[in-house]
Design a protein around this motif. Sequence first.
Motif, PDB file in Angstrom:
ATOM      1  N   PHE A   1      -2.498   1.260   8.943  1.00  0.00           N
ATOM      2  CA  PHE A   1      -2.804   2.351   8.012  1.00  0.00           C
ATOM      3  C   PHE A   1      -3.530   1.768   6.806  1.00  0.00           C
ATOM      4  CE2 PHE A   1       0.181   4.906  10.375  1.00  0.00           C
ATOM      5  CZ  PHE A   1      -0.186   6.218  10.115  1.00  0.00           C
ATOM      6  N   ARG A   2      -4.324   2.587   6.160  1.00  0.00           N
ATOM      7  CA  ARG A   2      -5.059   2.125   4.975  1.00  0.00           C
ATOM      8  C   ARG A   2      -4.140   1.921   3.772  1.00  0.00           C
ATOM      9  NH1 ARG A   2      -8.849   5.128   7.902  1.00  0.00           N
ATOM     10  NH2 ARG A   2     -11.001   4.475   7.714  1.00  0.00           N
ATOM     11  N   LYS A   3      -3.038   2.662   3.729  1.00  0.00           N
ATOM     12  CA  LYS A   3      -2.104   2.573   2.591  1.00  0.00           C
ATOM     13  C   LYS A   3      -0.738   2.081   3.074  1.00  0.00           C
ATOM     14  CE  LYS A   3      -4.888   4.398  -0.542  1.00  0.00           C
ATOM     15  NZ  LYS A   3      -5.360   3.620  -1.716  1.00  0.00           N
ATOM     16  N   LEU A   4      -0.063   1.327   2.206  1.00  0.00           N
ATOM     17  CA  LEU A   4       1.285   0.827   2.486  1.00  0.00           C
ATOM     18  C   LEU A   4       2.206   1.220   1.338  1.00  0.00           C
ATOM     19  CD1 LEU A   4       0.465  -2.868   3.524  1.00  0.00           C
ATOM     20  CD2 LEU A   4       0.702  -0.878   5.030  1.00  0.00           C
ATOM     21  N   VAL A   5       3.497   1.355   1.642  1.00  0.00           N
ATOM     22  CA  VAL A   5       4.506   1.621   0.612  1.00  0.00           C
ATOM     23  C   VAL A   5       5.403   0.392   0.521  1.00  0.00           C
ATOM     24  CG1 VAL A   5       6.303   3.175  -0.213  1.00  0.00           C
ATOM     25  CG2 VAL A   5       4.449   4.069   1.218  1.00  0.00           C
ATOM     26  N   ILE A   6       5.403  -0.228  -0.656  1.00  0.00           N
ATOM     27  CA  ILE A   6       6.171  -1.454  -0.848  1.00  0.00           C
ATOM     28  C   ILE A   6       7.051  -1.336  -2.100  1.00  0.00           C
ATOM     29  CG2 ILE A   6       4.378  -2.878   0.233  1.00  0.00           C
ATOM     30  CD1 ILE A   6       3.817  -3.893  -2.708  1.00  0.00           C
ATOM     31  N   GLU A   7       8.009  -2.240  -2.208  1.00  0.00           N
ATOM     32  CA  GLU A   7       8.787  -2.345  -3.444  1.00  0.00           C
ATOM     33  C   GLU A   7       8.209  -3.501  -4.258  1.00  0.00           C
ATOM     34  OE1 GLU A   7      13.156  -2.985  -3.277  1.00  0.00           O
ATOM     35  OE2 GLU A   7      13.091  -1.277  -4.652  1.00  0.00           O
ATOM     36  N   GLY A   8       7.497  -3.159  -5.330  1.00  0.00           N
ATOM     37  CA  GLY A   8       6.904  -4.170  -6.202  1.00  0.00           C
ATOM     38  C   GLY A   8       7.830  -4.524  -7.340  1.00  0.00           C
ATOM     39  N   GLU A   9       7.313  -5.277  -8.293  1.00  0.00           N
ATOM     40  CA  GLU A   9       8.136  -5.702  -9.434  1.00  0.00           C
ATOM     41  C   GLU A   9       8.567  -4.514 -10.279  1.00  0.00           C
ATOM     42  OE1 GLU A   9       6.089  -8.732 -11.553  1.00  0.00           O
ATOM     43  OE2 GLU A   9       6.150 -10.131  -9.857  1.00  0.00           O
ATOM     44  N   ASN A  10       7.760  -3.460 -10.315  1.00  0.00           N
ATOM     45  CA  ASN A  10       8.076  -2.286 -11.141  1.00  0.00           C
ATOM     46  C   ASN A  10       8.540  -1.091 -10.320  1.00  0.00           C
ATOM     47  OD1 ASN A  10       7.231  -3.691 -13.525  1.00  0.00           O
ATOM     48  ND2 ASN A  10       5.120  -3.358 -12.841  1.00  0.00           N
ATOM     49  N   GLY A  11       9.046  -1.364  -9.128  1.00  0.00           N
ATOM     50  CA  GLY A  11       9.532  -0.264  -8.296  1.00  0.00           C
ATOM     51  C   GLY A  11       8.612   0.018  -7.127  1.00  0.00           C
ATOM     52  N   ILE A  12       8.675   1.255  -6.655  1.00  0.00           N
ATOM     53  CA  ILE A  12       7.917   1.613  -5.455  1.00  0.00           C
ATOM     54  C   ILE A  12       6.430   1.685  -5.780  1.00  0.00           C
ATOM     55  CG2 ILE A  12       7.536   3.463  -3.769  1.00  0.00           C
ATOM     56  CD1 ILE A  12      10.594   4.108  -4.164  1.00  0.00           C
ATOM     57  N   GLU A  13       5.620   1.048  -4.952  1.00  0.00           N
ATOM     58  CA  GLU A  13       4.166   1.042  -5.150  1.00  0.00           C
ATOM     59  C   GLU A  13       3.472   1.441  -3.856  1.00  0.00           C
ATOM     60  OE1 GLU A  13       2.761  -2.720  -6.595  1.00  0.00           O
ATOM     61  OE2 GLU A  13       4.388  -2.881  -8.058  1.00  0.00           O
ATOM     62  N   ILE A  14       2.389   2.194  -4.018  1.00  0.00           N
ATOM     63  CA  ILE A  14       1.529   2.521  -2.880  1.00  0.00           C
ATOM     64  C   ILE A  14       0.268   1.684  -3.040  1.00  0.00           C
ATOM     65  CG2 ILE A  14       0.177   4.347  -1.782  1.00  0.00           C
ATOM     66  CD1 ILE A  14       2.487   6.233  -3.020  1.00  0.00           C
ATOM     67  N   ILE A  15       0.040   0.806  -2.088  1.00  0.00           N
ATOM     68  CA  ILE A  15      -1.067  -0.156  -2.222  1.00  0.00           C
ATOM     69  C   ILE A  15      -2.047  -0.024  -1.051  1.00  0.00           C
ATOM     70  CG2 ILE A  15       0.366  -1.809  -3.494  1.00  0.00           C
ATOM     71  CD1 ILE A  15       0.408  -3.492  -0.821  1.00  0.00           C
ATOM     72  N   ASP A  16      -3.253  -0.552  -1.277  1.00  0.00           N
ATOM     73  CA  ASP A  16      -4.208  -0.668  -0.171  1.00  0.00           C
ATOM     74  C   ASP A  16      -3.714  -1.752   0.777  1.00  0.00           C
ATOM     75  OD1 ASP A  16      -5.928   1.271  -1.162  1.00  0.00           O
ATOM     76  OD2 ASP A  16      -7.022  -0.176  -2.402  1.00  0.00           O
ATOM     77  N   ASN A  17      -3.834  -1.512   2.057  1.00  0.00           N
ATOM     78  CA  ASN A  17      -3.393  -2.481   3.064  1.00  0.00           C
ATOM     79  C   ASN A  17      -4.434  -3.594   3.203  1.00  0.00           C
ATOM     80  OD1 ASN A  17      -2.540  -3.856   5.289  1.00  0.00           O
ATOM     81  ND2 ASN A  17      -2.699  -2.115   6.715  1.00  0.00           N
ATOM     82  N   PRO A  18      -4.118  -4.799   2.751  1.00  0.00           N
ATOM     83  CA  PRO A  18      -5.123  -5.873   2.848  1.00  0.00           C
ATOM     84  C   PRO A  18      -5.423  -6.293   4.276  1.00  0.00           C
ATOM     85  CG  PRO A  18      -3.046  -6.707   1.924  1.00  0.00           C
ATOM     86  CD  PRO A  18      -2.864  -5.238   2.151  1.00  0.00           C
ATOM     87  N   ARG A  19      -4.547  -5.911   5.201  1.00  0.00           N
ATOM     88  CA  ARG A  19      -4.758  -6.277   6.616  1.00  0.00           C
ATOM     89  C   ARG A  19      -5.420  -5.151   7.407  1.00  0.00           C
ATOM     90  NH1 ARG A  19      -0.181  -6.661   9.248  1.00  0.00           N
ATOM     91  NH2 ARG A  19      -0.900  -8.078  10.839  1.00  0.00           N
ATOM     92  N   TYR A  20      -5.813  -4.070   6.718  1.00  0.00           N
ATOM     93  CA  TYR A  20      -6.417  -2.943   7.435  1.00  0.00           C
ATOM     94  C   TYR A  20      -7.696  -3.394   8.146  1.00  0.00           C
ATOM     95  CZ  TYR A  20      -8.633   1.421   8.596  1.00  0.00           C
ATOM     96  OH  TYR A  20      -9.260   2.418   9.292  1.00  0.00           O
ATOM     97  N   GLN A  21      -7.805  -3.046   9.416  1.00  0.00           N
ATOM     98  CA  GLN A  21      -8.996  -3.386  10.198  1.00  0.00           C
ATOM     99  C   GLN A  21      -9.917  -2.174  10.187  1.00  0.00           C
ATOM    100  OE1 GLN A  21      -9.114  -6.414  12.241  1.00  0.00           O
ATOM    101  NE2 GLN A  21      -7.281  -7.013  11.109  1.00  0.00           N
ATOM    102  N   ALA A  22     -11.080  -2.322   9.585  1.00  0.00           N
ATOM    103  CA  ALA A  22     -12.019  -1.185   9.552  1.00  0.00           C
ATOM    104  C   ALA A  22     -12.441  -0.827  10.971  1.00  0.00           C
ATOM    105  CB  ALA A  22     -13.232  -1.556   8.712  1.00  0.00           C
ATOM    106  N   ARG A  23     -12.679   0.450  11.175  1.00  0.00           N
ATOM    107  CA  ARG A  23     -13.124   0.920  12.501  1.00  0.00           C
ATOM    108  C   ARG A  23     -14.488   0.357  12.855  1.00  0.00           C
ATOM    109  NH1 ARG A  23     -10.836   5.908  14.695  1.00  0.00           N
ATOM    110  NH2 ARG A  23      -8.951   6.358  13.540  1.00  0.00           N
TER     111      ARG A  23
END
Length: 192
Positions: free
Chosen positions: A170-192
Amino acid sequence: MPDSPFTFVIPAPGAIPSRVDNHIQRRLSAMQGQFLDQVAYAKMLSESDRLIYEVYEIQRPQIEGELLMGISIVHPGKVGQEFYMTKGHFHTVLETSEVYYCLQGEGYMVMETPEGETSVESLAPGKVLYVPPRWAHRSVCSSRQQDLITFFIYPGNAGHDYGTIEQLGFRKLVIEGENGIEIIDNPRYQAR
Ligand SMILES: [Fe+2]
């Protein structure tokens, strides 16, 4: 499979339907390549093949005109910083939609279209989410203690395309960062 009307009950808490035709359990080993932190994934898997999520299906013919229903339960936990989640999928018939009704827990639905639009909606008890045609979807449990439980309903002919997400992510990921829940760009996303 009876073609007369039927009812079933989704009891609280727990939400395991009183009628179940199929019970799917997805463990960590089924999530190969999906989590961002592959080192943490390999380490966890070497310790135990944990249960990540479960689906209880009420089966109907997989044809147009029918509706398929069930309960999805994503357990709490993280792989590295990333919350437990479902594999996620497009529908094989892309022009089909889905409704999710959140019964318990806290979480997110991560969604995207083949064209690259993205949306991440929070889920909480009582919230209904409409996933329009063309949007891939993945549930994420962001509670530390509670299961994320949703009731879903989608067209009988929709089908599941897991392969595209397995390959691209997926293009977006949900992670627990230092300041709580973060929605980040997926650095491993493989473009089509
Ligand atoms: Fe779906």
